[in-house]
Design a protein around this motif. Structure first.
Motif, mmCIF file in Angstrom:
data_model
loop_
_atom_site.group_PDB
_atom_site.id
_atom_site.type_symbol
_atom_site.label_atom_id
_atom_site.label_comp_id
_atom_site.label_asym_id
_atom_site.label_seq_id
_atom_site.Cartn_x
_atom_site.Cartn_y
_atom_site.Cartn_z
ATOM 1 N N THR A 46 37.538 75.794 24.686
ATOM 2 C CA THR A 46 37.242 75.495 26.101
ATOM 3 C C THR A 46 37.954 74.210 26.538
ATOM 4 O O THR A 46 38.409 74.096 27.673
ATOM 5 C CB THR A 46 35.726 75.384 26.342
ATOM 6 O OG1 THR A 46 35.146 74.589 25.315
ATOM 7 C CG2 THR A 46 35.062 76.739 26.370
ATOM 8 N N GLU A 47 38.097 73.272 25.611
ATOM 9 C CA GLU A 47 38.825 72.040 25.929
ATOM 10 C C GLU A 47 40.283 72.379 26.260
ATOM 11 O O GLU A 47 40.846 71.896 27.246
ATOM 12 C CB GLU A 47 38.729 71.078 24.723
ATOM 13 C CG GLU A 47 39.225 69.672 24.983
ATOM 14 C CD GLU A 47 38.717 69.089 26.297
ATOM 15 O OE1 GLU A 47 37.521 69.257 26.594
ATOM 16 O OE2 GLU A 47 39.544 68.493 27.038
ATOM 17 N N GLN A 48 40.868 73.247 25.463
ATOM 18 C CA GLN A 48 42.272 73.636 25.689
ATOM 19 C C GLN A 48 42.420 74.414 27.009
ATOM 20 O O GLN A 48 43.435 74.309 27.691
ATOM 21 C CB GLN A 48 42.790 74.481 24.507
ATOM 22 C CG GLN A 48 42.918 73.669 23.232
ATOM 23 C CD GLN A 48 43.527 74.418 22.037
ATOM 24 O OE1 GLN A 48 43.569 73.866 20.956
ATOM 25 N NE2 GLN A 48 43.997 75.644 22.212
ATOM 26 N N MET A 49 41.378 75.165 27.346
ATOM 27 C CA MET A 49 41.433 75.913 28.610
ATOM 28 C C MET A 49 41.352 74.963 29.798
ATOM 29 O O MET A 49 42.053 75.130 30.795
ATOM 30 C CB MET A 49 40.308 76.957 28.659
ATOM 31 C CG MET A 49 40.523 78.082 27.658
ATOM 32 S SD MET A 49 39.160 79.239 27.578
ATOM 33 C CE MET A 49 39.495 80.288 28.985
ATOM 34 N N ARG A 50 40.513 73.938 29.655
ATOM 35 C CA ARG A 50 40.400 72.941 30.746
ATOM 36 C C ARG A 50 41.723 72.220 30.939
ATOM 37 O O ARG A 50 42.141 71.963 32.066
ATOM 38 C CB ARG A 50 39.277 71.936 30.437
ATOM 39 C CG ARG A 50 37.912 72.495 30.768
ATOM 40 C CD ARG A 50 36.816 71.438 30.761
ATOM 41 N NE ARG A 50 35.542 72.116 30.601
ATOM 42 C CZ ARG A 50 34.916 72.278 29.439
ATOM 43 N NH1 ARG A 50 35.401 71.748 28.328
ATOM 44 N NH2 ARG A 50 33.777 72.950 29.386
ATOM 45 N N GLU A 51 42.368 71.919 29.815
ATOM 46 C CA GLU A 51 43.698 71.276 29.869
ATOM 47 C C GLU A 51 44.665 72.118 30.709
ATOM 48 O O GLU A 51 45.564 71.605 31.346
ATOM 49 C CB GLU A 51 44.263 71.264 28.444
ATOM 50 C CG GLU A 51 44.628 69.930 27.900
ATOM 51 C CD GLU A 51 45.100 70.103 26.456
ATOM 52 O OE1 GLU A 51 46.059 70.872 26.215
ATOM 53 O OE2 GLU A 51 44.480 69.480 25.577
ATOM 54 N N ASN A 52 44.472 73.437 30.661
ATOM 55 C CA ASN A 52 45.333 74.370 31.400
ATOM 56 C C ASN A 52 44.814 74.666 32.802
ATOM 57 O O ASN A 52 45.297 75.600 33.448
ATOM 58 C CB ASN A 52 45.464 75.680 30.625
ATOM 59 C CG ASN A 52 46.521 75.605 29.544
ATOM 60 O OD1 ASN A 52 47.713 75.655 29.821
ATOM 61 N ND2 ASN A 52 46.083 75.435 28.306
ATOM 62 N N ASN A 53 43.801 73.889 33.226
ATOM 63 C CA ASN A 53 43.188 74.065 34.548
ATOM 64 C C ASN A 53 42.686 75.482 34.775
ATOM 65 O O ASN A 53 42.825 76.026 35.871
ATOM 66 C CB ASN A 53 44.183 73.699 35.668
ATOM 67 C CG ASN A 53 44.624 72.271 35.550
ATOM 68 O OD1 ASN A 53 43.788 71.392 35.268
ATOM 69 N ND2 ASN A 53 45.915 72.027 35.716
ATOM 70 N N ARG A 104 51.485 75.229 25.332
ATOM 71 C CA ARG A 104 50.305 74.759 26.052
ATOM 72 C C ARG A 104 49.730 75.850 26.948
ATOM 73 O O ARG A 104 48.521 76.029 27.028
ATOM 74 C CB ARG A 104 50.628 73.495 26.862
ATOM 75 C CG ARG A 104 49.428 72.604 27.057
ATOM 76 C CD ARG A 104 49.799 71.274 27.670
ATOM 77 N NE ARG A 104 50.507 70.378 26.775
ATOM 78 C CZ ARG A 104 49.929 69.641 25.833
ATOM 79 N NH1 ARG A 104 48.637 69.691 25.645
ATOM 80 N NH2 ARG A 104 50.636 68.834 25.083
ATOM 81 N N GLY A 105 50.604 76.617 27.580
ATOM 82 C CA GLY A 105 50.143 77.710 28.435
ATOM 83 C C GLY A 105 49.384 78.765 27.634
ATOM 84 O O GLY A 105 48.524 79.469 28.149
ATOM 85 N N THR A 106 49.723 78.851 26.351
ATOM 86 C CA THR A 106 49.022 79.782 25.456
ATOM 87 C C THR A 106 47.752 79.070 25.017
ATOM 88 O O THR A 106 47.663 78.524 23.920
ATOM 89 C CB THR A 106 49.940 80.132 24.258
ATOM 90 O OG1 THR A 106 51.222 80.486 24.773
ATOM 91 C CG2 THR A 106 49.406 81.276 23.443
ATOM 92 N N PHE A 107 46.749 79.084 25.903
ATOM 93 C CA PHE A 107 45.569 78.215 25.708
ATOM 94 C C PHE A 107 44.792 78.553 24.436
ATOM 95 O O PHE A 107 44.047 77.751 23.918
ATOM 96 C CB PHE A 107 44.638 78.306 26.927
ATOM 97 C CG PHE A 107 44.099 79.692 27.174
ATOM 98 C CD1 PHE A 107 42.987 80.139 26.493
ATOM 99 C CD2 PHE A 107 44.714 80.547 28.098
ATOM 100 C CE1 PHE A 107 42.491 81.419 26.721
ATOM 101 C CE2 PHE A 107 44.224 81.825 28.317
ATOM 102 C CZ PHE A 107 43.116 82.266 27.625
ATOM 103 N N TYR A 108 45.000 79.754 23.911
ATOM 104 C CA TYR A 108 44.235 80.206 22.736
ATOM 105 C C TYR A 108 44.938 79.889 21.419
ATOM 106 O O TYR A 108 44.457 80.237 20.350
ATOM 107 C CB TYR A 108 43.963 81.717 22.846
ATOM 108 C CG TYR A 108 45.162 82.497 23.358
ATOM 109 C CD1 TYR A 108 46.178 82.857 22.499
ATOM 110 C CD2 TYR A 108 45.286 82.817 24.724
ATOM 111 C CE1 TYR A 108 47.290 83.523 22.962
ATOM 112 C CE2 TYR A 108 46.411 83.487 25.188
ATOM 113 C CZ TYR A 108 47.406 83.839 24.306
ATOM 114 O OH TYR A 108 48.516 84.483 24.762
ATOM 115 N N ALA A 109 46.116 79.225 21.476
ATOM 116 C CA ALA A 109 46.854 78.912 20.239
ATOM 117 C C ALA A 109 46.153 77.806 19.452
ATOM 118 O O ALA A 109 45.769 76.781 20.024
ATOM 119 C CB ALA A 109 48.274 78.489 20.576
#
Ligand code: ATP
Length: 442
Positions: free
Chosen positions: A380-387, A339-344
């Protein structure tokens, strides 16, 4: 080799030189004085040459040799003579000795001492430590490994690039960032070229690689983490899945080993390292199966947990024992772990799983990578998930809005690869001047 230095290296001396005068240069490794005759062992980059002086032939020269402290640097000009007693099969009878630099005594570290110094003392006196052929051999192997990998990548249409190491935002999470002052702003040392190598995928450079330092403020003191490591990064576009990326990772792991086997035979012998040709394709073990294997080895681990150092080790032992294999992929990491790897990129039909993989070598991760998420909305959705604050990733995100092909890549830890290849107990042994929490000098 061109004769730039006007000295002959020990390994260049052949029977052709017998009876002729040459000049050799190096360090005084040892000196045995038997009264009327003395034997000086002169060490150069390739080996050791015996310099035999006779008092009755030249008293002045004999006394000069006798006065030389160990590890002094000298040039010796003299005649090469066959010798049954000398280890190399010849000796040099000196006509002239130039003392270029007289070493002080006592030495901070012995070069030929049988008793080994501890790693800290060795690293504190690294220039002296590197005079040992078995220590230099590690870096000759490393250079050959990288040379083989470069040849493989260049031969397959990859372009070598150089991205900035002073950056405005990190890609791997804030806790391991090194902040620096950048004029009147705050900046960081790059933890990885991640954002830039992905950005380059939007340019037409669709196969790139970089060999450069990456910086991580690793809080814990381990035998596999350093604060400054060589990251060999690869990125390629127009891929179909992570399998395409794994094929490249496999290719470079094999290329490095084969190049070392072919061009660093002497160094492998000095190090007593056995290196067999790896057979490709490497096995692929799904993360969920790896967890079961590790559990079967008696470790307590649950699905969704990191295998960790011990888990990786247990898996390595299993793969060696059951599959006779030292290089293998762990595939399909769960989204929760990445999850921390937001670009995966997550699987479209199973968003709880990614195509991300690790490549492990003898029970230790050396590579991590996978297919990236190239769709702007999903990313961008995954980045938001990662705050994450999207504004601070503006340059990166812009690349996804105006034509970004599907792509992926990986980071390959060069020192970890060499550490495992040579069976070194600590990664620091594969770094000339390692950086960690405790060490900033030399
Ligand atoms: P680990 O879980 O072992 O700390 P990581 O998952 O943080 O590694 P990545 O960010 O995926 O590592 O980096 C890719 C590769 O870079 C790793 O497989 C490893 O070979 C190398 N690497 C990462 N951090 C370090 C470090 N601190 N020292 C040496 N090599 C490193």
């Amino acid at each position: 080799m061109p004769q730039w230095q006007h000295i002959t290296y020990s390994n260049q001396i052949t029977t052709e030189h017998y009876g002729k005068q040459i000049t050799v240069g190096g360090w005084v490794q040892d000196l045995r004085n038997l009264g009327g005759i003395s034997f000086l062992q002169l060490r150069d980059r390739e080996g050791v040459i015996q310099i035999t002086s006779l008092k009755k032939k030249n008293k002045e020269l004999f006394e000069l040799v006798a006065s030389l402290p160990r590890e002094s640097v000298v040039l010796v000009t003299g005649m090469v003579k066959e010798s049954k007693e000398a280890r190399a099969g010849f000796e040099i009878l000196p006509d002239r000795i130039d003392v270029l630099n007289r070493a002080e005594a006592p030495l901070p570290l012995g070069v030929v001492d049988k008793v080994g110094a501890d790693l800290d003392t060795r690293l504190n006196n690294r220039f002296m430590d590197l005079r040992k052929e078995e220590v230099r051999a590690v870096f000759q192997v490393e250079a050959k490994a990288v040379e083989g990998i470069r040849q493989f990548l260049l031969g397959n249409g990859f372009v070598e690039v150089h991205t900035p190491k002073i950056v405005a935002a990190g890609a791997e999470g804030g806790s391991t960032l090194f902040p620096i002052k950048y004029f009147d702003r705050n900046a960081y040392l790059a933890q990885s070229p991640q954002l830039y190598k992905q950005n380059l995928m939007a340019t037409g450079f669709d196969r790139i690689f970089e060999v450069a330092h990456a910086y991580r403020a690793e809080a814990s003191d381990t035998i596999r983490h350093i604060a400054e490591f060589i990251s060999l990064d690869v990125e390629l576009a127009f891929i179909e899945s992570s399998e395409d990326i794994m094929a490249v990772a496999e290719g470079i792991a094999v290329a490095g080993i084969e190049h070392v086997r072919a061009h660093a035979q002497k160094e492998l012998e000095i190090l007593g390292a056995k290196l067999e040709s790896p057979s490709a394709p490497f096995p692929r073990v799904k993360y969920k199966d790896a967890v079961e294997i590790v559990k079967g080895q008696g470790m307590r681990i649950e699905h969704g947990e990191d295998l960790g150092t011990e888990g990786e080790k247990a898996l390595g032992e299993y793969m060696k024992r059951e599959k006779q294999c030292e290089l293998y992929f762990i595939t399909e990491f769960p989204t929760s772990l990445k999850r921390g790897t937001f670009y995966a990129k997550r699987f479209d039909d199973d968003p709880e799983t990614t195509g991300y993989f690790d490549l492990d070598y003898r029970g230790q991760e050396i590579v991590s990578g996978g297919q990236r998420e190239h769709r702007y909305a999903v990313l961008t959705e995954q980045m938001r998930e990662n705050n994450l604050n999207l504004e601070s990733f503006d340059f990166y995100l812009k690349g996804f809005r105006f034509g970004m092909p599907p792509h992926g890549g990986f980071g390959f830890g060069v020192e970890r690869y060499v550490q495992k290849m040579l069976g070194l107990s600590n990664i620091r042994e594969a770094v000339l001047y390692p950086r960690d929490r405790a060490r900033l000098v030399p």
